[in-house]
Design an enzyme around this catalytic site. Structure first.
Site, PDB file in Angstrom:
ATOM      1  N   SER A  22      -7.805   6.844  97.539  1.00  0.00           N
ATOM      2  CA  SER A  22      -6.640   6.584  96.714  1.00  0.00           C
ATOM      3  C   SER A  22      -5.784   7.767  96.291  1.00  0.00           C
ATOM      4  CB  SER A  22      -7.112   5.839  95.469  1.00  0.00           C
ATOM      5  OG  SER A  22      -8.309   6.423  94.963  1.00  0.00           O
ATOM      6  N   CYS A  23      -6.056   8.978  96.736  1.00  0.00           N
ATOM      7  CA  CYS A  23      -5.188  10.082  96.335  1.00  0.00           C
ATOM      8  C   CYS A  23      -3.835   9.910  97.016  1.00  0.00           C
ATOM      9  CB  CYS A  23      -5.817  11.423  96.715  1.00  0.00           C
ATOM     10  SG  CYS A  23      -4.726  12.796  96.308  1.00  0.00           S
ATOM     11  N   ASN A  44      -6.469   5.014  90.631  1.00  0.00           N
ATOM     12  CA  ASN A  44      -6.061   6.384  90.880  1.00  0.00           C
ATOM     13  C   ASN A  44      -4.591   6.472  90.459  1.00  0.00           C
ATOM     14  OD1 ASN A  44      -5.711   9.050  91.955  1.00  0.00           O
ATOM     15  ND2 ASN A  44      -7.396   8.632  93.364  1.00  0.00           N
ATOM     16  N   CYS A  85      16.667  -3.635  63.074  1.00  0.00           N
ATOM     17  CA  CYS A  85      16.350  -4.983  63.545  1.00  0.00           C
ATOM     18  C   CYS A  85      17.623  -5.749  63.885  1.00  0.00           C
ATOM     19  CB  CYS A  85      15.540  -5.738  62.491  1.00  0.00           C
ATOM     20  SG  CYS A  85      16.328  -5.771  60.877  1.00  0.00           S
TER      21      CYS A  85
HETATM   22  C1  LIG Z   1      -4.603  16.786  88.316  1.00  0.00           C
HETATM   23  C2  LIG Z   1      -5.297  15.560  88.819  1.00  0.00           C
HETATM   24  C3  LIG Z   1      -6.125  15.652  89.922  1.00  0.00           C
HETATM   25  C4  LIG Z   1      -6.790  14.533  90.383  1.00  0.00           C
HETATM   26  N1  LIG Z   1      -7.654  14.654  91.420  1.00  0.00           N
HETATM   27  C5  LIG Z   1      -8.360  13.567  91.845  1.00  0.00           C
HETATM   28  C6  LIG Z   1      -9.357  13.684  92.821  1.00  0.00           C
HETATM   29  O1  LIG Z   1      -9.617  14.750  93.352  1.00  0.00           O
HETATM   30  N2  LIG Z   1     -10.043  12.578  93.176  1.00  0.00           N
HETATM   31  C7  LIG Z   1      -9.808  11.371  92.591  1.00  0.00           C
HETATM   32  O2  LIG Z   1     -10.474  10.391  92.934  1.00  0.00           O
HETATM   33  N3  LIG Z   1      -8.876  11.233  91.648  1.00  0.00           N
HETATM   34  C8  LIG Z   1      -8.155  12.302  91.245  1.00  0.00           C
HETATM   35  N4  LIG Z   1      -7.255  12.172  90.220  1.00  0.00           N
HETATM   36  C9  LIG Z   1      -7.041  10.853  89.608  1.00  0.00           C
HETATM   37  C10 LIG Z   1      -7.867  10.698  88.349  1.00  0.00           C
HETATM   38  O3  LIG Z   1      -9.244  10.754  88.627  1.00  0.00           O
HETATM   39  C11 LIG Z   1      -7.575   9.353  87.648  1.00  0.00           C
HETATM   40  O4  LIG Z   1      -7.886   8.303  88.537  1.00  0.00           O
HETATM   41  C12 LIG Z   1      -6.125   9.212  87.220  1.00  0.00           C
HETATM   42  O5  LIG Z   1      -5.622  10.444  86.772  1.00  0.00           O
HETATM   43  C13 LIG Z   1      -5.939   8.160  86.125  1.00  0.00           C
HETATM   44  O6  LIG Z   1      -6.699   8.436  84.974  1.00  0.00           O
HETATM   45  P1  LIG Z   1      -6.135   9.205  83.674  1.00  0.00           P
HETATM   46  O7  LIG Z   1      -4.917   8.468  83.210  1.00  0.00           O
HETATM   47  O8  LIG Z   1      -7.252   9.217  82.718  1.00  0.00           O
HETATM   48  O9  LIG Z   1      -5.774  10.574  84.134  1.00  0.00           O
HETATM   49  C14 LIG Z   1      -6.581  13.283  89.768  1.00  0.00           C
HETATM   50  C15 LIG Z   1      -5.731  13.206  88.660  1.00  0.00           C
HETATM   51  C16 LIG Z   1      -5.088  14.334  88.175  1.00  0.00           C
HETATM   52  C17 LIG Z   1      -4.216  14.214  86.967  1.00  0.00           C
HETATM   53  S1  SF4 Z   2      13.434  -1.516  57.628  1.00  0.00           S
HETATM   54 FE1  SF4 Z   2      14.492  -3.414  57.112  1.00  0.00          FE
HETATM   55  S2  SF4 Z   2      16.477  -3.221  58.078  1.00  0.00           S
HETATM   56 FE2  SF4 Z   2      15.168  -1.664  59.041  1.00  0.00          FE
HETATM   57  S3  SF4 Z   2      14.317  -2.716  60.839  1.00  0.00           S
HETATM   58 FE3  SF4 Z   2      12.857  -3.040  59.168  1.00  0.00          FE
HETATM   59  S4  SF4 Z   2      13.426  -4.992  58.265  1.00  0.00           S
HETATM   60 FE4  SF4 Z   2      15.170  -4.310  59.517  1.00  0.00          FE
END
Ligand SMILES: Cc1cc2nc3c(=O)[nH]c(=O)nc-3n(C[C@H](O)[C@H](O)[C@H](O)COP(=O)(O)O)c2cc1C
Ligand code: SF4
Ligand SMILES: Cc1cc2nc3c(=O)[nH]c(=O)nc-3n(C[C@H](O)[C@H](O)[C@H](O)COP(=O)(O)OP(=O)(O)OC[C@H]3O[C@@H](n4cnc5c(N)ncnc54)[C@H](O)[C@@H]3O)c2cc1C
Ligand code: SF4
Ligand code: SF4
Lengths: 423, 410
Positions: free
Chosen positions: A138-139, A203, A352
C-alpha cells in the site's frame, strides 16, 4: 486510580495493549522501537523491509503539513518509501528487539517486487524472531510500479503474494491495504483467500496538500518539483473508519481480524476504531508530531472508558458500533429535530444566522437589538448546521417533531443525538 | 462587572476555553513548568492529558501528587513557580497553569472521582498538631501509607489559613471543605477545639503515638508597638478571619487605613472593596519596584480602586485614628485619619507550651526531626518559603521521613 487490563489477542498473539507503532520512520531502528516499548506501546510494526536488490534513495525535504486556522497539523504528507537501512541491519534489529522485549509484540513489515522476494522476506523475518508479519501492499509513492499501492489495488497480485508469503512462514500475517481504491473489500478478500490472517488499514492517501504560489509547485519542493504522495494524520481518520466499517459489513470479511490505522492521536480515536471492529491499532503521524508519550493518555483514557462502560475485557467493546452504521436508504426520515438555543450561553456573534442563510435554509432569524438568533420553524429543516458553527455550544438538538403525514411513533424512545459539541 | 466577596474573583474556564489554553501549551521536552513546582506537580503531563482528551487521567495526575490540588490551583503564586519558566513566554505569555488545574480538579469533583488508595493499616499511630496545609498534607500522605493519623486543631474548624486567612473570593471555604473531606475519607481523624500545650500535653501525645508532627504555622498577626491598645486597630489576620467566618457579613466603615504591602495586605484591601468600603488606603513600606505582593493580587486591588501609597513608614499615632507617616527616602510626610486601621505587617508563630525553640521564625534544627526524639515539624515553622505549596512540599517531605524513621519498628 483506574486499573483495567488492556490486553487483547489479535491474530492469535496476545498484546499487552492494542497500541502499536505503524510501519514508518517511527519504528525505524532498534533504539526507537526499544524506547517505544519502554514508554508502553503494546507492539511495534517495524519499518517496511524490502528486498536486497531494491535500493532506497530518498528525497529531501520529504514532508509537508496541512494547517487550518490555528491548528498546526491537521494532515500530513510524506514522500518516503521503505526502510533505508540494509536488510542485514534490519534483521539484526528485529532479533535484538525480540530478545530484549519478549513480552511486547514485534511485527515485521515486508514488501517484495515478485513472489520470490515475498517468500524470502517472510522466511528471513520469521527467522529473525518476529511474532507476526504485515505485508505492505500500500505505499503510494514507490519508485517501482511492481510495488506498493499498485499491488494493493490489484486483487490478483494480493492473492499471489499472500500465497508466496504463506510458503515462507507459519506466522500469522496481515495485508496492509491502500485507501487509493474504490472498494477495499476486493483486495482484502483476495488477501484472505491467499492465506492472510488479518487485514490492516489504511496506508496513506495519494495527495497534493499545498502548492507554493510563487514557485508554482506542490510542497515539499524537490529541486523545483514535487509528486503526488501519501497523506495521513487526523484528517484521514474518517476515511479509514469508513473502510474498516465496509470490510466488517462484507460477508466474506466479517470475521476477519482488523488492525486500524489512520489519524489516531487520542483514546477517543482509538475507541472509535475499536467500536467499529478493530482489535489492534497503529499510529504514525501522531507520534511524529508529539512523540511516543501519547500512548500514556491513550492507554489511561481507554481504561477510563472501559470503566465507564463497565467492561473488563477490551474484546467486549470490539465492533459494538458496526450494526448501527446502515445504508442511507434505511435511515428513519420521518422526523425533524429543531435547534434549541440557549440564549444565556449565546454571546451574540450571529454565526449561526450567517451559516443558516448562506448554507442552509434561511430559518435562523436575527434580532438586531438584542443580538440574539431565533429559529423560524416554518423554514427550518433541522439540519443543525447552526449547532456545528456556534462557537460557544449554545445550540443543541432540541424539540423533535414528526414530519407531516408520517406514521405516529414514539419519538421519546428513539436514540437521538444530544449535543453538537465535540468537547 | 461588579465582583462580590462571596464569589470567586477569577472566572473558571469552560471546556472550550480550557482546551484553547491547553492548545497554547508547547508540550515541551524537559518541561520547565514540571521542574519548578515546589510540591512536585507535573503540569506538562496533566496539560498533555487534557489536550489528548484524557481529563480523568489529568485529574489522577494532579490528585495523586497533591492532596490539596484544588486549593493550590487557586492560591499558588504560579508566576513564581510553575509559570515562571514557561517556554510559551517566548511567544507571548505563560500558560495559565493554575486555572487549568482548577478546571481539572473541578471536573474531578463534578464526577465525584475517587482516585486515592489507602494501604493496609500498619498499626502505627501519628499525631499531627495543626490542620493548615502542612498538617493536612502530612496527615493524608501518612494515612495513604497505612498509618493511623489524628490531627489536633485549636480552632473550631480545620484548614489553618486556608479556612481563616485566604479570603472567600480567592478560596471559597466550600473548596476547603471538599479537600478536607477527602482527607477524612482516607481515615484521618481531626480533633477540633483542642489546643496542644493547653488542653492536651505534648508529652501525652508522644506517649500515645509513634510520632508527633508540629504544623502549627504562624498563627498570630504581628503588632507594632505604637499601635498597642489602640482601639481603632485590628490585626489583618484577625479581621480576615472574622470576615471569612461571617461570610462577609461584617460592618465596613467609610474609611479604612491598611498598613502593609504583602499578600495579606492585598487580601484585606481587596476584601474591603468587594464588601463595599468606599475609601481604602493602603500605605506600604516598600516602593512599588520592591513590592512583595504577587502581581495578580496587586492588580486585583488596583482594579477594585484601592489607593496605594508606597514608600512610607508609620512614625506616630494621634487620637481618633490618626497616623503619621514619613517617606523612607524623600523628605515627605503624610497624615491620615481613618475609622479603622488594619495592620498587615506579618505573622508570627505561637509555640507556647510546645517546647519548640524558633530562630527567625523557624525551628532551629537541621532537617525535619528534632534530634533524638520522635518529633517532627512542617510548614511555615520549617525552613522554606511561607506559602501553601511549600506547606504541601514540607508535609510530603516529613511524611517520607516519618515513614523512614518508623519503617523498622513494630
Ligand atoms: C513518513 C511516513 C512513512 C511511512 N512509511 C511506511 C512504510 O514504510 N510502510 C508502511 O506500511 N506504511 C508506511 N507509512 C504509513 C503509516 O504506517 C500509516 O499507515 C499512515 O501514516 C496512516 O496512519 P497515521 O495517520 O497514524 O499516520 C508511512 C507514513 C508516514 C507518515
Ligand atoms: S453564540 Fe449565539 S449568535 Fe453566535 S452562533 Fe451561537 S447561538 Fe448563534
Ligand atoms: C491572609 C493570608 C493569605 C495568604 N495567601 C496565600 C496565598 O495566596 N498563597 C499561598 O501560597 N500562601 C498564602 N498565605 C500563606 C499560607 O497560608 C501559609 O504559608 C500556610 O497556611 C502555612 O501552612 P501551615 O500548615 O504551616 O500553617 P497554618 O495554615 O498557619 O496552620 C496552622 C494550624 O495550626 C493550628 N495551631 C496552631 N497552634 C496550635 C496548637 N498549639 N494546637 C493545635 N492547633 C494549633 C492553627 O490554628 C492552624 O489551624 C497566606 C497567608 C495569609 C495569612
Ligand atoms: S437547523 Fe439548519 S435550517 Fe434550522 S436554523 Fe439551524 S441551520 Fe437553519
Ligand atoms: S513550560 Fe509552558 S509551554 Fe512548556 S509544557 Fe509547561 S506549560 Fe506547556
Amino acid at each position: 486510580m483506574v486499573r483495567k487490563d488492556l490486553s487483547i489477542t489479535f491474530m492469535g498473539v496476545k498484546f499487552p495493549n492494542p497500541f502499536c507503532l505503524s510501519s514508518s520512520p517511527v519504528g525505524n531502528c532498534y533504539d526507537m522501537c526499544a524506547k517505544a516499548y519502554r514508554e508502553g506501546w503494546g507492539g511495534v510494526v517495524f519499518k517496511t523491509i524490502g528486498p536486497k536488490h531494491y535500493l532506497i534513495d530518498e528525497v529531501s525535504p520529504r514532508f509537508d503539513a496541512l494547517t487550518k486556522e490555528a491548528e498546526p497539523f491537521v494532515g500530513f504528507k510524506n514522500m518516503e518509501q521503505i526502510a533505508e537501512h540494509p536488510l542485514e541491519e534490519n534483521l539484526a534489529d528485529l532479533r535484538r528487539l525480540k530478545k530484549e522485549f519478549p513480552n511486547q509484540v514485534l511485527i515485521a513489515s515486508i514488501m517484495g517486487s515478485n513472489e520470490e522476494d515475498w517468500e524470502e522476506l517472510a522466511r528471513l523475518v520469521t527467522e529473525a524472531g518476529a511474532d507476526m508479519i504485515e505485508l505492505n501492499f500500500s505505499c503510494p509513492q514507490m519508485t517501482s510500479h511492481a510495488m506498493g499501492s499498485d499491488v494493493g489495488s490489484n486483487p490478483e497480485l494480493c492473492r499471489k503474494y499472500c500465497q508466496a508469503v504463506r510458503r515462507g512462514t507459519k506466522l500469522p500475517f496481515m495485508a496492509k491495504m491502500t485507501p487509493n481504491i474504490t472498494d477495499m473489500c476486493d483486495p482484502a478478500v483476495a488477501s484472505i483467500e491467499g492465506g492472510a490472517n488479518g487485514i490492516s488499514a489504511i496506508n496513506t492517501i495519494k495527495s497534493i496538500i499545498n502548492v507554493d504560489l510563487d514557485k508554482k509547485v506542490g510542497l515539499p519542493i524537490v529541486d523545483g518539483k514535487s509528486s503526488i504522495s501519501g497523506y495521513s494524520g487526523k484528517a484521514v481518520k474518517p476515511v479509514a473508519l469508513r473502510f474498516i466499517q465496509q470490510m466488517r459489513m462484507n460477508p466474506k470479511l466479517k470475521d476477519v481480524e482488523l488492525s486500524g490505522i489512520g489519524g489516531i492521536e487520542t483514546w477517543e480515536d482509538a475507541a472509535e476504531f475499536i467500536l467499529l471492529g478493530c482489535k489492534n491499532l497503529q499510529v504514525t503521524t501522531g507520534i511524529m508530531q508529539y512523540g511516543y508519550r501519547i500512548v500514556e493518555d491513550m492507554k489511561n483514557g481507554l481504561e477510563h472508558y472501559m470503566d465507564e462502560q463497565g467492561v473488563d475485557r477490551l474484546e467486549d467493546l470490539v465492533g459494538l458500533a458496526n450494526k448501527n452504521i446502515i445504508p442511507a436508504e434505511e435511515l428513519d426520515r420521518d422526523y425533524i429535530v429543531y435547534p434549541e438555543i440557549n440564549k444565556d450561553k449565546c454571546v451574540g456573534c450571529g454565526r449561526c444566522v450567517i451559516s443558516c442563510y448562506d448554507g442552509a435554509h434561511q430559518a435562523m432569524e436575527w434580532d438586531k437589538d438584542s443580538r440574539r438568533p431565533n429559529c423560524n420553524h416554518d423554514k427550518c429543516v433541522g439540519c443543525l448546521l447552526c449547532g456545528l458553527v456556534c462557537p460557544v455550544g449554545a445550540i443543541k438538538p432540541g424539540e423533535r417533531v414528526l414530519k407531516a403525514g408520517r406514521k405516529e411513533k414514539n419519538l421519546k424512545k428513539m436514540v437521538l443525538q444530544d449535543t453538537m459539541e465535540k468537547l | 462587572m461588579s465582583k462580590k466577596y462571596q464569589e470567586e474573583y477569577e472566572v473558571a474556564f469552560s471546556p472550550r476555553l480550557v482546551m484553547e489554553e491547553a492548545s497554547r501549551c508547547l508540550l515541551c521536552l524537559d518541561a520547565p513548568c514540571s521542574a519548578s513546582c515546589p510540591a512536585g506537580t507535573d503540569p506538562a503531563k496533566f496539560i498533555r492529558s487534557l489536550r489528548f482528551k484524557n481529563v480523568k487521567g489529568a485529574a489522577e495526575t494532579v490528585r495523586i501528587n497533591n492532596i490539596l490540588g484544588a486549593i493550590c490551583a487557586r492560591v499558588c503564586p504560579t508566576e513564581r513557580y510553575c509559570q515562571a519558566g514557561c517556554s510559551r513566554s517566548g511567544i507571548d505569555k505563560p500558560i495559565d497553569i493554575g486555572r487549568i488545574q482548577r478546571y481539572i480538579t473541578d471536573f474531578e469533583d463534578a464526577l465525584k472521582m475517587d482516585i486515592l488508595e489507602v494501604k493496609e493499616d500498619n498499626g502505627k499511630k501519628i499525631a499531627v498538631i495543626g490542620s493548615g496545609p502542612a498538617g493536612l498534607t502530612v496527615a493524608a500522605e501518612l494515612a495513604k501509607e497505612g498509618f493511623k493519623v489524628t490531627i489536633y486543631e485549636k480552632e473550631a474548624k480545620a484548614g489553618g489559613y486556608l479556612r481563616y486567612g485566604i479570603p472567600e473570593y480567592r478560596l471559597p471555604n466550600a473548596i476547603v471543605d471538599r479537600e478536607i473531606d477527602r482527607i477524612v475519607k482516607l481515615g484521618v481523624d481531626i480533633v477540633l477545639n483542642t489546643k496542644v500545650g493547653e488542653d492536651i500535653k505534648v508529652e501525652d501525645l508522644r506517649k500515645d503515638n509513634d510520632a508527633v508532627i508540629f504544623a502549627v504555622g504562624y498563627s498570630q498577626g504581628k503588632m507594632l508597638d505604637m499601635f498597642k491598645d489602640n482601639r481603632k486597630v485590628i490585626k489583618a489576620v484577625d479581621w480576615l478571619k472574622k470576615t471569612k467566618i461571617r461570610k462577609g457579613n461584617v460592618k465596613v466603615p467609610e474609611n479604612v487605613l491598611v498598613i502593609g504591602g504583602g499578600d495579606v495586605a492585598m487580601d484585606v484591601v481587596t476584601s474591603l472593596k468587594l464588601l463595599g468600603c468606599p475609601h481604602v488606603t493602603d500605605v506600604v513600606y516598600e516602593q512599588f519596584s520592591e513590592f512583595r505582593a504577587s502581581k495578580k493580587e496587586l492588580m486585583n486591588a488596583q482594579e477594585q480602586g484601592v489607593t496605594i501609597i508606597d514608600g512610607y513608614v508609620p512614625v506616630a499615632t494621634g487620637r481618633g485614628g490618626i497616623v503619621k507617616f514619613k517617606h523612607r527616602i524623600l523628605p515627605a510626610e503624610l497624615k491620615i485619619k481613618a475609622d479603622l486601621i488594619i495592620l498587615a505587617v506579618g505573622q508570627v508563630a505561637d509555640v507556647d507550651g510546645l517546647g519548640l525553640t524558633l530562630e527567625k521564625g523557624e525551628v532551629n534544627v537541621r532537617g525535619v526531626r528534632i534530634p533524638d526524639t520522635n518529633m517532627f515539624f512542617a510548614g511555615d515553622i520549617a525552613h522554606g518559603e511561607k506559602t501553601v505549596v511549600w506547606g504541601v512540599r514540607s508535609g510530603k517531605e516529613v511524611a517520607f521521613e516519618v515513614k523512614r524513621f518508623l519503617g523498622g519498628k513494630k
